[in-house]
Design a protein around this motif. Sequence first.
Motif, PDB file in Angstrom:
ATOM      1  N   SER A   1      -1.490  34.231 -28.774  1.00 37.97           N
ATOM      2  CA  SER A   1      -0.618  34.429 -29.433  1.00 37.97           C
ATOM      3  C   SER A   1       0.822  34.655 -28.911  1.00 37.97           C
ATOM      4  N   GLN A   2       0.736  35.144 -27.705  1.00 39.78           N
ATOM      5  CA  GLN A   2       2.241  35.354 -27.066  1.00 39.78           C
ATOM      6  C   GLN A   2       2.587  33.805 -26.522  1.00 39.78           C
ATOM      7  N   LEU A   3       1.757  32.964 -26.028  1.00 38.52           N
ATOM      8  CA  LEU A   3       2.306  31.705 -25.444  1.00 38.52           C
ATOM      9  C   LEU A   3       2.661  30.568 -26.318  1.00 38.52           C
ATOM     10  N   TRP A   4       1.953  30.822 -27.800  1.00 37.02           N
ATOM     11  CA  TRP A   4       2.078  29.488 -28.585  1.00 37.02           C
ATOM     12  C   TRP A   4       3.520  29.284 -28.917  1.00 37.02           C
ATOM     13  N   PRO A   5       4.234  30.232 -29.173  1.00 34.74           N
ATOM     14  CA  PRO A   5       5.782  29.797 -29.618  1.00 34.74           C
ATOM     15  C   PRO A   5       6.405  29.128 -28.132  1.00 34.74           C
ATOM     16  N   GLN A   6       6.215  29.556 -26.810  1.00 33.36           N
ATOM     17  CA  GLN A   6       6.889  28.973 -26.085  1.00 33.36           C
ATOM     18  C   GLN A   6       6.312  27.339 -25.647  1.00 33.36           C
ATOM     19  N   ALA A   7       4.953  27.384 -25.723  1.00 37.80           N
ATOM     20  CA  ALA A   7       4.328  26.036 -25.694  1.00 37.80           C
ATOM     21  C   ALA A   7       4.774  25.048 -26.654  1.00 37.80           C
ATOM     22  N   ARG A   8       5.114  25.502 -27.988  1.00 41.89           N
ATOM     23  CA  ARG A   8       5.655  24.669 -28.915  1.00 41.89           C
ATOM     24  C   ARG A   8       7.011  24.028 -28.709  1.00 41.89           C
ATOM     25  N   LEU A   9       7.913  24.687 -27.621  1.00 41.56           N
ATOM     26  CA  LEU A   9       9.045  24.375 -27.301  1.00 41.56           C
ATOM     27  C   LEU A   9       9.100  23.162 -26.169  1.00 41.56           C
ATOM     28  N   LEU A  10       7.866  23.190 -25.538  1.00 45.22           N
ATOM     29  CA  LEU A  10       7.637  22.138 -24.331  1.00 45.22           C
ATOM     30  C   LEU A  10       7.758  20.726 -24.775  1.00 45.22           C
ATOM     31  N   PRO A  11       8.554  19.803 -24.146  1.00 44.70           N
ATOM     32  CA  PRO A  11       8.524  18.365 -24.386  1.00 44.70           C
ATOM     33  C   PRO A  11       7.163  17.854 -24.419  1.00 44.70           C
ATOM     34  N   ASP A  12       6.977  16.790 -25.114  1.00 46.62           N
ATOM     35  CA  ASP A  12       5.362  16.114 -25.377  1.00 46.62           C
ATOM     36  C   ASP A  12       5.217  15.256 -23.790  1.00 46.62           C
ATOM     37  N   THR A  13       6.188  15.236 -23.047  1.00 50.76           N
ATOM     38  CA  THR A  13       5.912  14.576 -21.612  1.00 50.76           C
ATOM     39  C   THR A  13       5.577  15.598 -20.547  1.00 50.76           C
ATOM     40  N   THR A  14       5.692  17.045 -20.992  1.00 54.60           N
ATOM     41  CA  THR A  14       5.227  18.006 -19.971  1.00 54.60           C
ATOM     42  C   THR A  14       3.976  17.693 -19.230  1.00 54.60           C
ATOM     43  N   ARG A  15       4.002  18.133 -17.866  1.00 48.45           N
ATOM     44  CA  ARG A  15       2.673  18.316 -17.136  1.00 48.45           C
ATOM     45  C   ARG A  15       2.272  19.635 -17.005  1.00 48.45           C
ATOM     46  N   ILE A  16       1.221  20.088 -17.121  1.00 42.27           N
ATOM     47  CA  ILE A  16       0.719  21.397 -17.024  1.00 42.27           C
ATOM     48  C   ILE A  16      -0.350  21.604 -15.888  1.00 42.27           C
ATOM     49  N   ASP A  17      -0.291  22.515 -14.853  1.00 41.23           N
ATOM     50  CA  ASP A  17      -1.009  22.626 -14.023  1.00 41.23           C
ATOM     51  C   ASP A  17      -2.042  24.008 -14.509  1.00 41.23           C
ATOM     52  N   ALA A  18      -3.320  23.653 -14.762  1.00 43.80           N
ATOM     53  CA  ALA A  18      -4.099  24.804 -15.420  1.00 43.80           C
ATOM     54  C   ALA A  18      -5.065  25.133 -14.634  1.00 43.80           C
ATOM     55  N   ARG A  19      -4.981  24.868 -13.208  1.00 44.64           N
ATOM     56  CA  ARG A  19      -6.236  25.287 -12.355  1.00 44.64           C
ATOM     57  C   ARG A  19      -6.214  26.992 -12.258  1.00 44.64           C
ATOM     58  N   GLY A  20      -5.265  27.690 -12.762  1.00 47.05           N
ATOM     59  CA  GLY A  20      -5.250  29.089 -12.668  1.00 47.05           C
ATOM     60  C   GLY A  20      -5.780  29.832 -13.881  1.00 47.05           C
ATOM     61  N   VAL A  21      -6.137  28.986 -14.833  1.00 47.43           N
ATOM     62  CA  VAL A  21      -6.871  29.490 -16.024  1.00 47.43           C
ATOM     63  C   VAL A  21      -8.291  30.009 -15.692  1.00 47.43           C
ATOM     64  N   ASN A  22      -8.553  31.017 -15.605  1.00 44.72           N
ATOM     65  CA  ASN A  22      -9.898  31.528 -15.323  1.00 44.72           C
ATOM     66  C   ASN A  22     -10.946  31.945 -16.378  1.00 44.72           C
ATOM     67  N   ARG A  23     -10.217  32.258 -17.613  1.00 44.52           N
ATOM     68  CA  ARG A  23     -11.088  32.450 -18.888  1.00 44.52           C
ATOM     69  C   ARG A  23     -10.138  31.824 -20.132  1.00 44.52           C
TER      70      ARG A  23
ATOM     71  N   THR B   1       3.800  19.037 -11.144  1.00 43.02           N
ATOM     72  CA  THR B   1       3.598  19.433 -12.378  1.00 43.02           C
ATOM     73  C   THR B   1       4.925  20.063 -12.830  1.00 43.02           C
ATOM     74  N   ASP B   2       5.135  20.213 -14.299  1.00 43.91           N
ATOM     75  CA  ASP B   2       6.544  20.976 -14.579  1.00 43.91           C
ATOM     76  C   ASP B   2       6.266  22.408 -14.800  1.00 43.91           C
ATOM     77  N   TYR B   3       4.897  22.841 -15.367  1.00 42.05           N
ATOM     78  CA  TYR B   3       4.516  24.092 -15.786  1.00 42.05           C
ATOM     79  C   TYR B   3       3.320  24.451 -15.234  1.00 42.05           C
ATOM     80  N   THR B   4       3.090  25.825 -14.803  1.00 42.78           N
ATOM     81  CA  THR B   4       1.673  26.192 -14.363  1.00 42.78           C
ATOM     82  C   THR B   4       1.140  27.492 -15.282  1.00 42.78           C
ATOM     83  N   LEU B   5      -0.030  27.028 -15.917  1.00 39.61           N
ATOM     84  CA  LEU B   5      -0.702  27.908 -16.698  1.00 39.61           C
ATOM     85  C   LEU B   5      -1.585  28.686 -15.920  1.00 39.61           C
TER      86      LEU B   5
END
Lengths: 362, 250
Positions: free
Chosen positions: A30-52, A16-20
């Motif tokens: 609110s903090q992450l949204w501006p950063q997330a907007r800059l990601l290319p549409d083909t980005t792969r995100i690993d969201a296993r670490g999101v606990n809430r 994956t490209d990023y880990t959330l």
Amino acid sequence: MDNAATLAPSPADSGTDYTLSGELDLAAASQLWPQARLLPDTTRIDARGVNRCDGAGAALLFDLARRGVHISGLDPALQHLIDALEPDKPLAGALPPSKQPLITRLGQWAQEWIADLTEQITFIGAASSALAGLVRRPRDLRWRDFLTQCELTGANALPIVALISFLIGVILSFQSALPLRQFGAEIFVANLLGLSLIREMGPLITAILLAGRTGAAFAAEIGTMKVNEEINALVTFGFDPIRFLVLPRLLAGLLMAPLLTVCAEVIGLAAGALVLEGFGIPFRTFVHQVTSFTDLHDLLGGLFKAAIFGLEVAAIGCLRGLSTGAGASAVGSSTTRAVVQTLVILVVTDGVLAVIYYQLGI
Amino acid sequence: MSAPLIRVDHLRCGYGERIVLDEVSFEVSAGEVLALLGGSGCGKSTLMKHMIGLYEPMAGSVEIGGDDLASASGDLRERILRRFGVMYQSGALFGSMSVLDNVRLPLESFSDLDAAAIELVARLKLRLVGLEDFAGFLPSELSGGMQKRAAIARAMALDPAILFLDEPSAGLDPVTSAGLDALIRRLAQSQGMTIVVVTHELTSINAIADRAVMLDREAKGIIAIGTPAELARNEDIRVQRFFLREADTP
């Protein structure tokens, strides 16, 4: 926030490209949204670490998913949140702009103006018809309501009318006595005060006070009744709102405005007499000057004017109340319109009556 | 059972000198849907208004997340208020704003989200309550049921941990009422919200509540507490009358 969500590049061999990871709540989103907007549409995100994840966090994941960003490993319980938002369904289009083109706004304004004019003409017709009907059948009037309205419009308004007219009397006489004293003509302040109060200032000041106090109250009260569907309740009971609500107020305005005007004139003149006492002009002389310079025509002309003003204040207040739209803001808007419209109508009527009186030689 | 998120402790409440409820104590766990029920005038809405801090208790306390709302001030009070959202009986939507703007308002005032994110979050809240296509409507242009759903969307705007709902089904037809019940249940499950709902609708209680607290006007307090099934089996004549929909006067 101890475990706020972070979005960091994944290790090279992770697939994956990023880990959330962390708690993806409103503050973290609110903090992450501006950063997330800059990601290319083909980005792969690993969201296993999101606990809430709350609604705002889910909205952020929704935003990424609808762009085609691939999110994997999300906890099934959290995936449930995203599924509830139906990410496959496109969002409804943006709302139409609130500001319409000029030509559309002009058209809307003309349409509203015509509708308003129609409403005013209908109201005048209905109120006149009800008044005429009252002459034939006086029992149709709700006398108890009428007396209550007389108290609210007349007796309760007396203190403010008395205060303002006293101050006007003091200011007018004092300000005119000072320059006239240079010519030894301060005695004519009584003439000036008597004529201006009886013919113009008395009726006009009383009407302006009634517009701000009583007209606004009529509009707010009837407007609130309209919003609460009390007017509909009256209609379905078979009551005519014009007879039930408007007539007692119209008659109270018609009757109380001249009475208040008389009070205003007496108090204003008394204030003037008090000031002129200070300039060495005795009370008897003041009264003689006033009575010799003004006659019954002046008084009756002023009182007729006051009655017309009272009728206008009550009618516009009731009309604006009855034409109230929906919601609390509509009541505020009706009240404002009632006061502004009444003030304009008062000035116009005063001008028209001045011309008529002049032509009649009053 | 998880730790209590709301604790009502020996609460006495009323208006002026008049005591409406006395010695009211119960707890609400995180993720639980609790119904406050009872006949008209028993103090359900009064209790809820004390729980959300609109009125100060005569005695006792209400703790939200371990903090006493009545005695809190300044930043602490602000923080406690952010923990819950409220849907009032009439909806209490701001009449001069569109439905979308009603939902957007708390997000604009109390979050750091940018305008585009606020727009998306607000639209998704409306989607959750099935009002996405009515975003531009004024509240007065919506039906009673729609207004209540819009009010729920607004109450959820800041993702509070707790949602207080005052008579969500009042004045609605059975079909709309059932739809609203399903929505409340879905929100509790999908969003993990703790919900306190004031109601006197038996159908709603059975459909949405994990537990119910039953209040009584004469007793000025709680007469029964338990799951809807437990309450239905309760032998107290007042509870039985309520569940059998019997009048307490001949």
